[in-house]
Write a protein that holds these residues in place. Structure first.
Motif, PDB file in Angstrom:
ATOM      1  N   MET A 141       0.835  -1.202   0.000  1.00  0.00           N
ATOM      2  CA  MET A 141       0.000   0.000   0.000  1.00  0.00           C
ATOM      3  C   MET A 141       0.876   1.260   0.000  1.00  0.00           C
ATOM      4  O   MET A 141       0.537   2.277  -0.603  1.00  0.00           O
ATOM      5  N   SER A 232      -2.058   2.849   7.062  1.00  0.00           N
ATOM      6  CA  SER A 232      -1.720   1.740   6.154  1.00  0.00           C
ATOM      7  C   SER A 232      -1.200   0.558   6.963  1.00  0.00           C
ATOM      8  O   SER A 232      -1.110  -0.556   6.458  1.00  0.00           O
ATOM      9  N   THR A 236      -5.286  -0.778   8.384  1.00  0.00           N
ATOM     10  CA  THR A 236      -5.439  -1.681   7.235  1.00  0.00           C
ATOM     11  C   THR A 236      -5.387  -3.141   7.694  1.00  0.00           C
ATOM     12  O   THR A 236      -6.172  -3.974   7.228  1.00  0.00           O
ATOM     13  N   LEU A 331      -5.241  -6.061  -1.782  1.00  0.00           N
ATOM     14  CA  LEU A 331      -5.505  -4.628  -1.975  1.00  0.00           C
ATOM     15  C   LEU A 331      -6.537  -4.347  -3.071  1.00  0.00           C
ATOM     16  O   LEU A 331      -6.918  -3.204  -3.269  1.00  0.00           O
TER      17      LEU A 331
END
Ligand code: HEM
Length: 407
Positions: A141, A232, A236, A331
Motif C-alpha cells: 500500500m 496503512s 489496514t 488490496l
C-alpha cells in the motif's frame, strides 16, 4: 513583484511559522479539508490544526543542526550501541541530542500496561497473519501513497530497497515482541531512531532537485502524512482481519490498537491526532488514507522491486507472480492494476476461492479433515512471508540519513 514562493517563506520563517503562508499559497488540489475532531483522539482535545502543516518541532531543528554542523555521522555511530529501551545513552553524545532523546524516550502518561500485556497475546496468536499483512498489505500500500512513495524513492534508502525493507521490518518485528515497550525491549529505541531519521529526511529531501520537481509539498513527512502511513499499518491490518472473519476478542483488538497508539506517540505524532478508538481510526482513515491512494511512477518502480525481493530469498514459493496475486487479493483490482501487476490465472483463482475457507479451517471454524492440499501451501506461504518480513528486523540499525539518493 515576485510571486510569493512557499519554499522561500518556509526558509525565512521555519516550518511552523509558515503555517499561515502555506494555507494561503497551497495549490487547491493539495487542500482537502481536515475535519477529524481532536475530541476523538487519545488527548481528547486539541487545537484542531490540519496536521498537513505540522511536522516535528523538536526533532527537526535538532537533526537539521546535526547535519549542518557535521555531527550526524558521530551521532549515528554512537547510537549504534543504544539498542534496549532501558539502556543508558552512550557517552559522548552532543548535549542537545542527549536532552532530546531523554525526553523522547519517555512513554506517554496514558500508556496502559494491561493493554500492552494483552497485545502480547494477540501478537503471539496472530503473528503469522500480521507478518503477511504488514509485508504485503501495508508494504505494498505504501507504494500507492504518492507522498510516501516519492519520499522513499528519492531518499537515500530508495536506492537499496532490500536494506530499507529490513529496516522497516525492524519496527514490525520490535512492536510484535513480548517486551516491546519494556526496559529490555527495543521498540522505544526503534521509534526514537525513526523519529530522528524522519527529521533527517525533512531536512535533506527539500535539497533534492529530483524530489522537488515532483513533490507537491515543501517539507515531507507532515503529521498528516505520518497518520496516513499509520493507517496503512494497524487500520489496514485490522480491516483485513475483519474482512477475513478472523475471530478477535474485543480486548485483543483494543490492545492491538493501543500498541500502535503508543508507537504513534513515540514516533513524534501529537496525541491530538492519534485516534482513541477503532471507529475514530476508521473515520480518520476514510478522510486521509483512502482518498490519497494513487499510482505514481516512483511508487510503481518501488512496487516492482518489492515484488521481486521474495524470489531472492525463496526461489519457489515467494516468486513475483505469487506475491503479485497476493497483492491483488489483499488490496483489490484497482491498486493491482495501478501497479501493473499481471493477472495470474491459477493463483488469482486459488486465492479468490480458497482463502476464505482456508482461514475458517485455520481458525477451527470448519472441520479440519475437509482441508484440501492447497491449504498447506497457503500455510507454508504465510510462514515464509512472515519470516521474510519480520525476522530480518532483528540485527538492523536505523540511522539518520546523511544524503539523498543520487541518480
Ligand atoms: C525511514 C517507519 C511514515 C518516509 C523510516 C524508518 C522506519 C520508518 C522504521 C527507518 C528505516 C530506514 O531508514 O529506511 C515509518 C512509520 C511511519 C512512517 C512507522 C508512520 C507511522 C513515513 C512517511 C514518509 C516516510 C509518512 C513519507 C511521506 C521515510 C523515508 C525514510 C523513512 C524517506 C528514510 C529512508 C532512508 O533511509 O533514506 N520510516 N515511517 N515515512 N521513512 Fe518512514
Amino acid at each position: 513583484m515576485e510571486p510569493v514562493s512557499r519554499r522561500k517563506m518556509l526558509k525565512a520563517g521555519g516550518a511552523l511559522g509558515a503555517l499561515g503562508a502555506l494555507s494561503v499559497a497551497a495549490p487547491a488540489q493539495a487542500r482537502s479539508a481536515w475535519t477529524w475532531s481532536p475530541q476523538g483522539s487519545v488527548a481528547g482535545a486539541g487545537a484542531g490544526v490540519d496536521p498537513r502543516w505540522v511536522w516535528d518541532e523538536e526533532a527537526d531543528p535538532l537533526v537539521a543542526s546535526l547535519l549542518d554542523r557535521g555531527d550526524a555521522p558521530l551521532v549515528n555511530q554512537l547510537l549504534r550501541t543504544w539498542t534496549k529501551n532501558g539502556q543508558p545513552l552512550p557517552a559522548g553524545l552532543p548535549a542537545d541530542v542527549r536532552q532530546f532523546i531523554e525526553r523522547a524516550r519517555v512513554l506517554p502518561s496514558w500508556v496502559d500496561q494491561g493493554k500492552l500485556a494483552t497485545a502480547v497475546r494477540f501478537n503471539e496468536k496472530r503473528g503469522l497473519y500480521l507478518g503477511v499483512l504488514y509485508g504485503l498489505a501495508s508494504g505494498m500500500m505504501s507504494t500507492v501513497i504518492p507522498k510516501e512513495a516519492r519520499a522513499v524513492y528519492y531518499s537515500k534508502g530508495g536506492a537499496d530497497m532490500k536494506d530499507r525493507i529490513s529496516k522497516t521490518a525492524k519496527l514490525g518485528y520490535d512492536i510484535g515482541t513480548a517486551n516491546a515497550y519494556q526496559p529490555d525491549g527495543s521498540m522505544i529505541v526503534t521509534a526514537v531512531k525513526t523519529r530522528l531519521a524522519h527529521a533527517g529526511v525533512r531536512h535533506l529531501l527539500p535539497q533534492s532537485p529530483d524530489w522537488a520537481e515532483v513533490a507537491p509539498e515543501d517539507i515531507p513527512i507532515s503529521q498528516r502524512d505520518l497518520m496516513v502511513t499509520w493507517h496503512s499499518l494497524p487500520t489496514t491490518v485490522m480491516r483485513k482481519l475483519t474482512d477475513w472473519r478472523v475471530p478477535i476478542p474485543a480486548a485483543e483488538s483494543a490492545a492491538f490498537l493501543h500498541l500502535w497508539q503508543v508507537a504513534a506517540h513515540m514516533l513524534g505524532i501529537k496525541d491530538e491526532y492519534i485516534p482513541a478508538s477503532w471507529s475514530e481510526a476508521n473515520a480518520q482513515a476514510a478522510e486521509v488514507l483512502d482518498p490519497v491512494l494513487a499510482p505514481t511512477r516512483e511508487g510503481n518502480a518501488l512496487a516492482d522491486i518489492l515484488l521481486g525481493l521474495g524470489k531472492e530469498i525463496d526461489a519457489g514459493l515467494l516468486s513475483k507472480p505469487i506475491l503479485g496475486s497476493f497483492t491483488r487479493f489483499m488490496l483489490g483490482n484497482q491498486i493491482a492494476n495501478w501497479l501493473q501487476i499481471p493477472r495470474d490465472l491459477l493463483w488469482d483463482t486459488l486465492l479468490r476461492t480458497s482463502w476464505g475457507p482456508f482461514i475458517a479451517v485455520r481458525e477451527a471454524l470448519l472441520p479440519f479433515p475437509l482441508a484440501p492440499e492447497c491449504y498447506w501451501l497457503f500455510d507454508e506461504f504465510l510462514r515464509k512471508l512472515a519470516l521474510l518480513f519480520l525476522s530480518e528486523g532483528q540485527s538492523i540499525n536505523i540511522e539518520i540519513p546523511l544524503g539523498n539518493r543520487e541518480f
